[in-house]
Design a protein around this motif. Structure first.
Motif, short mmCIF file in Angstrom:
data_model
loop_
_atom_site.label_atom_id
_atom_site.label_comp_id
_atom_site.label_asym_id
_atom_site.label_seq_id
_atom_site.Cartn_x
_atom_site.Cartn_y
_atom_site.Cartn_z
N VAL A 229 24.63 67.79 43.36
CA VAL A 229 25.36 66.93 42.70
C VAL A 229 25.02 65.78 42.59
CG1 VAL A 229 27.91 66.39 42.61
CG2 VAL A 229 27.43 68.42 43.48
N LYS A 230 25.27 65.06 41.37
CA LYS A 230 25.03 63.63 41.04
C LYS A 230 26.34 63.01 41.11
CE LYS A 230 20.55 64.74 38.67
NZ LYS A 230 19.91 64.71 37.39
N LEU A 231 26.48 61.61 41.57
CA LEU A 231 27.39 60.83 41.40
C LEU A 231 27.24 59.57 40.64
CD1 LEU A 231 28.02 60.51 45.52
CD2 LEU A 231 29.19 62.28 44.11
N SER A 232 28.39 59.25 40.15
CA SER A 232 28.19 57.95 39.46
C SER A 232 29.91 57.36 39.28
CB SER A 232 28.03 58.27 37.83
OG SER A 232 29.15 58.57 37.05
N LEU A 233 29.76 56.03 39.03
CA LEU A 233 31.15 55.41 39.20
C LEU A 233 31.44 54.74 37.67
CD1 LEU A 233 30.63 53.16 42.23
CD2 LEU A 233 32.01 55.21 42.08
N GLU A 234 31.00 55.66 36.68
CA GLU A 234 30.95 55.44 35.16
C GLU A 234 32.70 55.26 34.73
OE1 GLU A 234 30.37 57.07 30.62
OE2 GLU A 234 29.31 58.06 32.65
N GLY A 235 33.02 54.11 34.48
CA GLY A 235 34.62 53.95 33.98
C GLY A 235 35.26 53.11 35.10
N THR A 236 34.83 53.04 36.12
CA THR A 236 35.22 52.12 37.17
C THR A 236 35.31 50.39 36.65
OG1 THR A 236 34.45 53.33 39.15
CG2 THR A 236 34.88 51.02 39.49
N ARG A 237 36.45 49.71 36.89
CA ARG A 237 36.64 48.60 36.66
C ARG A 237 36.52 47.74 38.14
NH1 ARG A 237 41.48 47.67 34.95
NH2 ARG A 237 42.33 49.85 35.38
N ILE A 238 35.30 46.91 38.18
CA ILE A 238 35.15 46.25 39.32
C ILE A 238 36.19 45.02 39.51
CG2 ILE A 238 34.03 44.69 40.94
CD1 ILE A 238 31.66 46.48 39.66
N LEU A 239 36.36 44.21 38.13
CA LEU A 239 37.59 43.24 38.08
C LEU A 239 38.51 43.74 37.53
CD1 LEU A 239 34.89 40.49 37.14
CD2 LEU A 239 35.83 40.94 39.20
N SER A 240 39.71 44.62 38.26
CA SER A 240 40.53 45.28 37.51
C SER A 240 41.75 44.38 37.27
CB SER A 240 40.86 46.48 38.51
OG SER A 240 41.47 45.94 39.69
N GLY A 241 41.95 43.41 37.88
CA GLY A 241 43.01 42.56 37.63
C GLY A 241 43.19 41.31 38.80
N MET A 347 32.34 37.89 35.76
CA MET A 347 31.57 38.65 36.98
C MET A 347 30.89 37.56 37.68
SD MET A 347 30.75 40.87 38.77
CE MET A 347 31.66 42.37 37.99
N ARG A 348 30.19 36.55 36.94
CA ARG A 348 29.33 35.61 37.90
C ARG A 348 30.35 34.80 38.72
NH1 ARG A 348 28.20 32.79 33.49
NH2 ARG A 348 29.55 31.07 34.12
N ASN A 349 31.39 34.25 38.33
CA ASN A 349 32.22 33.50 38.98
C ASN A 349 32.63 34.37 40.07
OD1 ASN A 349 31.99 31.45 37.15
ND2 ASN A 349 33.95 32.16 36.19
N PHE A 350 32.85 35.73 40.20
CA PHE A 350 33.34 36.56 41.09
C PHE A 350 32.07 36.46 42.19
CE2 PHE A 350 33.01 40.91 42.91
CZ PHE A 350 34.23 40.79 43.63
N LEU A 351 30.93 36.42 41.91
CA LEU A 351 29.87 36.84 43.03
C LEU A 351 29.67 35.25 43.36
CD1 LEU A 351 27.14 38.58 40.75
CD2 LEU A 351 28.72 39.53 42.37
N VAL A 352 29.77 34.27 42.76
CA VAL A 352 29.57 32.92 43.30
C VAL A 352 30.80 32.65 44.36
CG1 VAL A 352 30.04 30.40 42.63
CG2 VAL A 352 28.37 31.90 41.06
N GLU A 353 31.85 33.04 43.79
CA GLU A 353 33.30 32.77 44.87
C GLU A 353 32.88 33.66 46.06
OE1 GLU A 353 36.40 33.96 42.49
OE2 GLU A 353 36.21 32.26 41.13
N SER A 354 32.11 34.84 46.03
CA SER A 354 31.93 35.63 47.13
C SER A 354 30.86 35.11 48.27
CB SER A 354 31.56 36.92 46.67
OG SER A 354 32.40 37.55 45.87
N ALA A 355 30.18 34.16 47.67
CA ALA A 355 29.20 33.43 48.36
C ALA A 355 29.33 32.66 49.57
CB ALA A 355 28.28 32.46 47.37
#
Length: 355
Positions: A229-241, A347-355
């Motif tokens: 079986v192959k897995l994927s996360l297609e359709g996942t929203r990382i920044l959902s709200g 997304m860039r801001n999300f990564l920067v804030e995680s630093a």
């Protein structure tokens, strides 16, 4: 199946073959109206001495024959059919291939067969194939362990298995076709799979892998086949709200054929809770640390994109296969978001804030 087992691990299958051969001879003799052979006479000469070392095999064999004697010719034919169908590997994994159980039709015969093959299963840990220094089970485990170099359970992809070391306890050896339903396959190595104890004891248990939740036959993965079986996360929203975590969507390919396997092992829930929810924040921390060590400026879009592209290449080698694959999929989503004008800033801001 997120990995498969080596067919070479099933080669020392003589305990099953010898017992099944003896039972076939005896049932066929009864069908002809003749007295079945004594246990020693029904056994193939090559392994006769092994089976006659103690009284338990003969006693269990005699009980099985005693339960079959009163049956009609048609009824014994059903028992013989069950014996053959339950050992029809890999054909049994196709939904159109019959695999009957005699548990309800002939409970006494079923119980006797269960006792016989239960005793035989114990011998996997005691008997050695002539010319081999290890027991059958130890040799089997060694071959499987070498093949599953990642050391994780093929059914979930993240539960660790004990290595093949004489000082360690062997991992669970599961009856893929439940022995409580299909006892004639109870010691057939083609029906045995090394499995994580959570997968075996907490999830699969005695469930019938050949049936879905409506008791309908379904196509089933062959643990010793090639299909994975192959897995994927297609359709996942990382920044959902705002203030919310990712909205996970896990895809399995093939989808239909994997549904019953996923149901039995509760795979979506386990991967979501035990891998994605538990690890994704750490993944981001690892990425930020990686970017800083390698001189990437993730406050710029180009720097973040370059950093993710490089980091993503390392993910598949992270830990166990299910974790590595889902981690790769996660950063594929991050990369896609950074390349999308609609989501890049967030997304860039999300990564920067995680630093």
């Amino acid at each position: 199946m997120l990995a498969t087992y080596p067919i070479a691990a099933t080669e020392q299958n003589w305990i099953s073959a010898t017992l099944l051969g003896a039972l076939r001879i005896s049932l066929e003799t009864l069908q002809e109206g003749n007295a079945p052979p004594e246990f020693d006479e029904a056994l193939s000469e090559e392994y006769r001495e092994d089976f006659l070392r103690g009284p338990k095999f003969k006693k269990a064999y005699d009980l099985f024959i005693a339960k079959c004697r009163p049956l009609t010719v048609d009824q014994r034919a059903q028992v013989l059919t069950a014996l053959n169908e339950q050992n029809n590997f890999p054909g049994v994994f196709t939904s159109t291939t019959p695999c009957c159980s005699i548990k309800d039709a002939f409970p006494d015969v079923h119980s006797a067969a269960n006792e016989l093959f239960k005793h035989a299963f114990e011998k996997l840990s005691e008997w050695k194939t002539p010319g081999c220094e290890q027991t059958i089970r130890a040799k089997y485990h060694q071959l499987v362990d070498a093949h599953l170099s990642h050391g994780s359970c093929p059914f979930c992809g993240y539960e660790p298995l004990e290595a093949a070391d004489p000082d360690l306890v062997d991992p669970d050896l599961d009856h893929y076709l439940a022995v409580s339903i299909y006892p004639f396959a109870g010691v057939n190595l083609r029906n045995l799979t090394v499995m994580g104890d959570k997968c075996n004891r907490s999830y699969k248990g005695a469930q019938d892998i050949l049936l879905d939740e409506h008791s309908a036959r379904v196509d089933c993965f062959d643990p010793y086949g090639a299909e994975q079986v192959k897995l994927s996360l297609e359709g996942t929203r990382i920044l959902s709200g705002p203030g919310e975590g990712p909205a996970w969507v896990i895809h399995f390919d093939p989808d239909i054929k994997s549904r019953n396997w996923r149901r039995v092992f509760k795979l979506e829930t386990r991967l979501r809770a035990n891998v994605l929810e538990r690890h994704y924040k750490k993944w981001i921390e690892h990425f930020v640390s990686y970017a800083q060590r390698h001189g990437f400026d993730i406050t710029s879009t180009d720097g973040a994109i370059d950093a993710v592209a490089r980091f993503k290449e390392t993910c598949e080698f992270d830990s166990y296969p299910a974790i590595g694959r889902l981690k790769t999929c996660f950063f594929e989503l991050v990369e896609a978001a950074l390349n999308d004008p609609m989501t890049v800033d967030r997304m860039r801001n999300f990564l920067v804030e995680s630093a």
